[in-house]
Design a protein around this motif. Structure first.
Motif, short mmCIF file in Angstrom:
data_model
loop_
_atom_site.label_atom_id
_atom_site.label_comp_id
_atom_site.label_asym_id
_atom_site.label_seq_id
_atom_site.Cartn_x
_atom_site.Cartn_y
_atom_site.Cartn_z
N ALA A 14 23.14 -10.44 17.40
CA ALA A 14 23.64 -10.70 16.24
C ALA A 14 24.65 -11.69 16.48
O ALA A 14 24.63 -12.50 15.68
CB ALA A 14 24.53 -9.88 15.98
N PHE A 15 25.25 -12.43 17.77
CA PHE A 15 26.17 -13.15 18.17
C PHE A 15 24.89 -14.35 17.78
O PHE A 15 25.59 -15.73 18.24
CB PHE A 15 27.01 -13.28 18.67
CG PHE A 15 28.02 -13.67 19.13
CD1 PHE A 15 28.80 -14.66 17.96
CD2 PHE A 15 27.97 -14.97 20.03
CE1 PHE A 15 29.58 -15.51 18.33
CE2 PHE A 15 29.03 -15.86 20.70
CZ PHE A 15 29.36 -16.21 19.38
N ALA A 46 20.79 -6.83 6.70
CA ALA A 46 22.13 -5.85 6.88
C ALA A 46 23.36 -7.07 6.35
O ALA A 46 23.14 -7.78 6.34
CB ALA A 46 22.48 -5.90 7.86
N PRO A 47 24.49 -5.78 5.03
CA PRO A 47 25.10 -6.65 4.67
C PRO A 47 26.09 -7.36 5.64
O PRO A 47 25.84 -7.57 6.32
CB PRO A 47 26.24 -5.87 3.65
CG PRO A 47 25.45 -4.56 4.14
CD PRO A 47 24.22 -4.42 5.10
N VAL A 48 26.47 -8.42 5.09
CA VAL A 48 27.91 -9.25 6.19
C VAL A 48 28.29 -8.84 6.71
O VAL A 48 28.00 -9.11 7.86
CB VAL A 48 28.05 -10.32 4.74
CG1 VAL A 48 29.22 -11.29 6.34
CG2 VAL A 48 27.15 -11.19 4.39
N LYS A 78 26.75 -6.61 9.93
CA LYS A 78 25.32 -6.47 11.18
C LYS A 78 25.02 -5.58 12.34
O LYS A 78 24.14 -5.79 13.12
CB LYS A 78 25.26 -8.76 11.37
CG LYS A 78 25.61 -9.50 10.39
CD LYS A 78 24.28 -9.43 9.68
CE LYS A 78 24.46 -10.23 8.25
NZ LYS A 78 23.01 -10.41 7.57
N SER A 79 26.73 -6.66 13.38
CA SER A 79 26.35 -5.61 14.46
C SER A 79 26.01 -3.90 14.19
O SER A 79 25.53 -3.82 15.56
CB SER A 79 28.17 -5.52 15.01
OG SER A 79 27.98 -6.61 15.55
N LEU A 80 26.57 -3.36 13.25
CA LEU A 80 26.12 -2.02 13.19
C LEU A 80 24.75 -1.62 13.28
O LEU A 80 23.92 -1.45 14.09
CB LEU A 80 27.30 -1.68 12.07
CG LEU A 80 27.12 0.64 11.94
CD1 LEU A 80 27.52 0.74 12.83
CD2 LEU A 80 27.62 0.10 10.68
#
Length: 573
Positions: free
Chosen positions: A170-171, A491-493, A496-498
């Motif tokens: 994600a990063f 994913a919602p902003v 993202k990690s979730l």
């Protein structure tokens, strides 16, 4: 003259900034390490991804060095029984797949992806140092401290893995501006090469590191990936000035609960016909930038009740509480999350097929001729074909398939996300069909040679398993990479990690689903005096029936994927 110059200067000052200046900054709200708007020419893009990919490579090698040969460590070093070792491995694996949810929550709610990795990567290093100590200090081997030290290292690694895994990909994707068509294409390539490198790392661990563990020593096998992490972690820190960061919003879990509670509170209130009457504010607390506001959609309409403004005589604190009144953006974030669930569920079956590669396929290989000349191929090494297939397919996909498909589809990525996921699901069906045909042929050879009631290998080369593993490697390339990119984009902003952690949860759920299916099959096919489909002696059973059943489940799964995922109004392209 001076007055005229002053007037001209004033006019120039009042003129709007030319568009070319605005385009110098990332348009997705990203900031640099100093929390200033991120300049495209000096931050993000591929220059920022190299140290991130390096950390991903070393983290995967660390994890694989522990997990790949863990059963040997527990049974030969700690002298556990096979039953206890299997139970302890399952417990450890469960923690490894569940902790990413906690890590993702911390990243999305409090620390951000970068700082979550900075905190948890040292925990990984400590875990490896503990394991190295447990394997290199002879005075511990016969003491009660030894098992405790080993399990301390294992569970520290599980915790560290949970903090790192949902953040790396994600990063890395954060380094590309999704509103820039050029960078959007590069983001898709990033996911491909991320999986390419992590798969290469797993391949090295499954061959070189495992060989060292079996022939040289456990301490040496742990030192190599640890040294690699000691190199990659400082490089990751050194790249901080070129990274792009997403601004933190409110806790995604808190936002979800607020929408649910507010909607339930107003369950009896009728929704307005005009959606513009629903509540939204200029600077939504659930977003990082105004550009991240989400437009209203008509799916899951019940949750729109959370954004209904109830008329009152005065604006009380209770009325404006986020637990009573939510923004349209908050509501739409929950809807976006819910809309990904059908796709997530379809990959539970996909990963149940993947589980066969490390279980029933290896058991099948044990009853095949594994000799190639004078060399004996360990059945457990056959999955390496799938890994090699994955690596080959990534390279072919990037260099040949995408440019070719682009001419026909008009999509810059070559294939849309739906097409890529669908191809992965279809190849998963083909994998099980090939495995079933192979087992049918193997049983026929066993019958022709009078070996049906003998637990011995049949005269059929284990290399015939090669096409099964090769096709599955291609399925993983399309499906697993596609799913990771899908969850990031959908994913919602603030989540993202979730959502990246959901991918890890899908793998765990696929394994648990496979265990449940095996239990049901064993119960249903062994009633009375029946030997069942999967007896201890596979020559007496019908493993081919089980593979056909998995192919049928996968076909049904693909049909549901088409119906519920490809037709919903998501933003995947």
């Amino acid at each position: 003259m001076e007055a005229a110059d002053g007037e001209n200067a004033l006019l120039l000052h009042l003129q709007p900034t030319p568009p070319v200046v605005a385009s110098e900054y990332a348009s997705d709200g990203s900031v640099d390490v100093n929390k200033q708007p991120a300049l495209k020419k000096s931050t993000g893009n591929w220059r920022a991804c190299y140290p991130i990919l390096g950390v991903g490579f070393s983290e995967c090698m660390l994890f694989s060095a522990i997990a790949t040969n863990l059963v040997t460590l527990l049974t030969t070093v700690l002298h556990e029984s096979k039953v206890d070792a299997a139970r302890n491995i399952s417990s450890w694996a469960g923690v490894c797949y569940l902790t990413p949810l906690l890590g993702a929550f911390v990243a999305d709610s409090y620390l951000g992806r970068y700082w979550t990795m900075v905190v948890f990567l040292p925990v990984y290093i400590v875990a490896m140092l503990v394991l190295i100590s447990s394997a290199s200090l002879p005075m511990l081997f016969q003491s009660d401290v030894h098992p405790a030290l080993v399990y301390l290292g294992l569970y520290l690694a599980a915790i560290a893995s949970g903090g790192v895994k949902p953040c790396i990909s994600a990063f890395g994707a954060d380094q590309f501006d999704v509103n820039d068509p050029v960078e959007l294409v590069k983001k898709g390539s990033f996911f491909n090469w991320y999986f390419f490198l992590t798969t290469t790392s797993s391949l090295l661990s499954g061959t070189v590191i495992v060989w060292l563990q079996d022939n040289v020593g456990w301490a040496v096998s742990y030192v190599i990936p640890t040294v690699l992490m000691f190199i990659c972690f400082p490089a990751f820190l050194a790249g901080s000035r070129v990274y792009r960061f997403k601004k933190m919003g409110v806790s995604p879990l808190t936002s979800i609960l607020q929408v649910v509670f507010a909607a339930v509170r107003k369950w009896h209130i009728k929704l307005p016909d005009d959606s513009s009457l629903l509540y939204e504010q200029a600077n939504s607390p659930s977003t990082t930038e105004a550009s991240h506001k989400n437009k209203h959609t008509n799916q899951f309409r019940f949750f729109d009740k959370a954004a209904i403004v109830v008329p009152s005589g005065n604006e009380s604190t209770a009325q404006t509480s986020p637990w009573r009144l939510c923004t349209v953006t908050q509501v739409e974030e929950l809807k976006m999350l819910l809309s990904t669930l059908p796709t997530w569920a379809s990959f539970v079956v996909f990963y149940a097929v993947t589980a066969q590669m490390q279980s029933t396929m290896i058991e099948q290989g044990m009853l095949m001729d594994n000799h190639v000349g004078s060399f004996a191929i360990p059945p457990a090494s056959m999955p390496i074909i799938g890994v090699l297939s994955f690596l080959i397919c990534v390279a072919v996909y990037e260099t040949i398939l995408v440019p070719s498909a682009r001419r026909f589809t008009g999509n810059e990525k070559g294939f849309s996300q739906w097409q890529r996921l669908g191809i992965g699901q279809a190849l998963s069906i083909l994998t099980m069909a090939l495995a079933a045909l192979l087992e049918t042929r193997r049983l026929a050879i066993a019958e022709a040679n009078g070996l049906r009631h003998q637990e011995v290998p049949v005269p059929m080369s284990i290399l015939w398993q090669g096409p099964v593993f090769f096709v599955h490697g291609a399925a993983e390339m399309f499906g697993s990479i596609g799913m990771t990119e899908f969850f990031y984009d959908q994913a919602p902003v603030t989540m993202k990690s979730l959502c990246a952690a959901f991918g890890q949860l899908a793998i765990a759920s696929g394994s648990y689903f496979n265990s449940a299916v095996l239990s049901v099959v064993a119960f249903a096919t062994t009633r009375g005096s029946q030997t069942g489909w999967i007896p201890d002696n596979l020559n007496e059973g019908h493993l081919d029936y089980f593979f056909w059943m998995m192919a049928a489940l996968s076909l049904l799964n693909l049909a549901l994927f088409v119906r519920y995922s490809m037709r919903h109004g998501g933003k995947a392209t």
